[in-house]
Write an enzyme that holds these catalytic residues in place. Structure first.
Site, short mmCIF file in Angstrom:
data_model
loop_
_atom_site.label_atom_id
_atom_site.label_comp_id
_atom_site.label_asym_id
_atom_site.label_seq_id
_atom_site.Cartn_x
_atom_site.Cartn_y
_atom_site.Cartn_z
N ASP A 38 0.84 -1.20 0.00
CA ASP A 38 0.00 0.00 0.00
C ASP A 38 0.87 1.25 0.00
OD1 ASP A 38 -2.75 1.31 0.46
OD2 ASP A 38 -1.51 2.20 2.03
N TYR A 43 3.03 9.74 -0.43
CA TYR A 43 4.15 9.18 0.33
C TYR A 43 5.49 9.39 -0.39
CZ TYR A 43 0.28 6.48 2.44
OH TYR A 43 -0.91 6.07 3.02
N LYS A 68 -2.83 6.04 -4.28
CA LYS A 68 -3.94 6.96 -3.98
C LYS A 68 -3.74 8.32 -4.63
CE LYS A 68 -3.80 4.75 0.55
NZ LYS A 68 -2.37 4.55 0.82
N HIS A 101 -7.71 9.56 -1.93
CA HIS A 101 -7.04 9.50 -0.62
C HIS A 101 -7.92 10.06 0.52
CE1 HIS A 101 -2.69 9.28 1.04
NE2 HIS A 101 -3.55 9.08 2.03
P1 NAD Z 1 0.69 1.30 11.91
O1 NAD Z 1 -0.48 1.16 12.80
O2 NAD Z 1 0.92 0.28 10.85
O3 NAD Z 1 1.95 1.44 12.86
C1 NAD Z 1 3.22 1.60 12.37
C2 NAD Z 1 4.20 1.71 13.55
O4 NAD Z 1 4.19 0.52 14.31
C3 NAD Z 1 5.61 1.93 13.07
O5 NAD Z 1 6.24 2.83 13.94
C4 NAD Z 1 6.25 0.57 13.18
O6 NAD Z 1 7.62 0.60 13.41
C5 NAD Z 1 5.51 -0.04 14.35
N1 NAD Z 1 5.41 -1.50 14.22
C6 NAD Z 1 5.08 -2.20 13.12
N2 NAD Z 1 5.06 -3.52 13.37
C7 NAD Z 1 5.41 -3.65 14.68
C8 NAD Z 1 5.57 -4.77 15.53
N3 NAD Z 1 5.36 -6.02 15.10
N4 NAD Z 1 5.92 -4.54 16.82
C9 NAD Z 1 6.12 -3.29 17.27
N5 NAD Z 1 5.98 -2.19 16.51
C10 NAD Z 1 5.63 -2.37 15.22
O7 NAD Z 1 0.62 2.79 11.28
P2 NAD Z 1 0.60 3.50 9.87
O8 NAD Z 1 1.91 3.41 9.19
O9 NAD Z 1 0.05 4.84 10.14
O10 NAD Z 1 -0.49 2.69 9.01
C11 NAD Z 1 -0.16 1.59 8.18
C12 NAD Z 1 -0.29 1.95 6.71
O11 NAD Z 1 -1.61 2.44 6.42
C13 NAD Z 1 0.61 3.10 6.25
O12 NAD Z 1 1.95 2.73 6.11
C14 NAD Z 1 -0.08 3.48 4.97
O13 NAD Z 1 0.26 2.58 3.94
C15 NAD Z 1 -1.55 3.37 5.35
N6 NAD Z 1 -2.14 4.66 5.78
C16 NAD Z 1 -3.14 5.19 5.02
C17 NAD Z 1 -3.72 6.40 5.39
C18 NAD Z 1 -4.81 6.97 4.55
O14 NAD Z 1 -5.18 8.15 4.75
N7 NAD Z 1 -5.38 6.23 3.64
C19 NAD Z 1 -3.29 7.08 6.54
C20 NAD Z 1 -2.27 6.50 7.31
C21 NAD Z 1 -1.72 5.30 6.92
#
Ligand code: NAD
Length: 264
Positions: A38, A43, A68, A101
Site C-alpha cells: 500500500d 508518500y 492513492k 485518498h
Molecule cells: P501502523 O499502525 O501500521 O503502525 C506503524 C508503527 O508501528 C511503526 O512505527 C512501526 O515501526 C511499528 N510496528 C510495526 N510492526 C510492529 C511490531 N510487530 N511490533 C512493534 N511495533 C511495530 O501505522 P501506519 O503506518 O500509520 O499505518 C499503516 C499503513 O496504512 C501506512 O503505512 C499506509 O500505507 C496506510 N495509511 C493510510 C492512510 C490513509 O489516509 N489512507 C493514513 C495513514 C496510513
C-alpha cells in the site's frame, strides 16, 4: 473478493513514511510472502515500490499494488494527470487498486468520475475510496456509476468504527484498516498484552488478527525485517469470541485523522 470479482490479499505492507528504506522493506516483504503493498502519491515512494516489485522476480500479476490520488490533485481538473503520474512512477503497467485518498468536499464526486473512466480503460483493476465516512459514501452514491470496491480508513480497537464497517458490509464495500497498530499506541494496552500472553503471540499479532477475524484488510507498516515477518504470522491461531469482544470494548473513537475536520 471485491464486488467486481478481483481478489485482494487480506494482508499487505504499508509504506507511509518508509522513506529511503522503502525499496528494501518492500523487497523483504515480497521475499517473505507478502503479495500486497500500500503506497500513495503523497508518500513520495511509488517509484521505489515499483523498483522493488520489478527486482523481486515475482510475476507482476501475483502482486497487488494500491496507490492513492492526493488532495491537491482533486483541484483544477488535475485528476487524470495524477493517475498518469502514479502509473509512470510505479511503472508496473497497471494499478491493482486506486483510491481517492481523502474526501475533499465539493471535489470527490468529480474525481470519482475520472477514476471510473480510468477503470473502464483498464489502467486500474479496482477502485476505492479512503477516509470516507457513511455520509461521504452516501453522497458519492448519488452520482457514481460504479460503487467503490474498498474503503480504507483508520481502524483499530481504539477507533473501531463498527457502524461504518457494518454500513460498508451492507454495501459490499470491503473495509481496509490503516494504522492497524494505532501507530504503536495499542501495543502497550493492558488488554491487548493479556490476550497476547494467552496465545503466546505478540500484541501486534493480536491487533492484526482482530482485523482478519473481522474481515478487514490490514496493512501494518514496518521497515524492519523481524517485524515484517512477525506481522505476517497471523494464520496459526484464533481469537475467541470473548477476546474479540474485549478488544471491541476498547473503542474510544481515538483518531489520528478526522475526515470531517481534515485540513484540505
Ligand atoms: P501502523 O499502525 O501500521 O503502525 C506503524 C508503527 O508501528 C511503526 O512505527 C512501526 O515501526 C511499528 N510496528 C510495526 N510492526 C510492529 C511490531 N510487530 N511490533 C512493534 N511495533 C511495530 O501505522 P501506519 O503506518 O500509520 O499505518 C499503516 C499503513 O496504512 C501506512 O503505512 C499506509 O500505507 C496506510 N495509511 C493510510 C492512510 C490513509 O489516509 N489512507 C493514513 C495513514 C496510513
Amino acid at each position: 473478493m471485491l464486488h467486481n470479482g478481483i481478489e485482494m490479499p487480506v494482508l499487505g505492507l504499508g509504506v507511509y513514511q518508509a522513506g529511503a528504506q522503502t525499496k528494501e522493506a518492500v523487497l523483504t516483504a515480497l521475499q517473505a510472502g507478502y503479495r500486497h503493498i500500500d503506497t500513495a502519491a503523497f508518500y513520495g515512494n511509488e517509484k521505489e515500490v515499483g523498483e522493488a516489485v520489478r527486482e523481486s522476480g515475482i510475476p507482476r500479476e501475483e502482486i497487488f499494488i494500491t496507490t492513492k490520488l492526493w488532495n491537491s490533485m482533486q483541484r483544477e481538473d488535475r485528476q487524470q494527470e495524477a493517475i498518469e503520474q502514479s502509473l509512470e512512477q510505479l511503472d508496473l503497467g497497471y494499478i491493482d487498486l486506486y483510491f481517492i485518498h481523502w474526501p475533499v468536499p465539493g471535489k470527490f464526486r468529480q474525481t470519482w468520475r475520472i477514476i471510473e473512466r480510468a477503470y473502464e480503460e483498464k489502467q486500474i483493476k479496482a477502485i476505492g475510496v479512503s477516509n470516507f465516512l457513511q455520509h461521504h459514501l452516501e453522497e458519492l452514491s448519488v452520482t457514481a456509476n460504479i460503487a467503490p470496491m474498498v474503503n480504507q480508513f483508520e481502524c483499530h480497537p481504539y477507533c473501531a468504527r463498527k457502524e461504518l464497517r457494518d454500513f460498508c458490509k451492507q454495501q459490499e464495500i470491503v473495509c481496509e484498516a490503516w494504522s492497524p497498530l494505532g501507530r504503536g499506541a495499542l501495543l502497550e494496552d493492558t488488554c491487548v498484552c493479556q490476550i497476547a500472553r494467552e496465545h503466546q503471540k505478540t500484541p501486534a499479532q493480536i491487533l492484526l488478527r482482530w482485523d482478519i477475524q473481522n474481515g478487514i484488510v490490514t496493512i501494518p507498516k514496518s521497515v524492519h525485517k523481524e517485524r515484517i515477518l512477525e506481522n505476517m504470522q497471523l494464520f496459526d491461531f484464533t481469537l475467541t469470541n470473548e477476546q474479540m469482544q474485549q478488544l471491541e470494548q476498547l473503542d474510544r473513537n481515538e483518531m489520528h485523522g478526522d475526515p470531517d475536520h481534515f485540513d484540505f
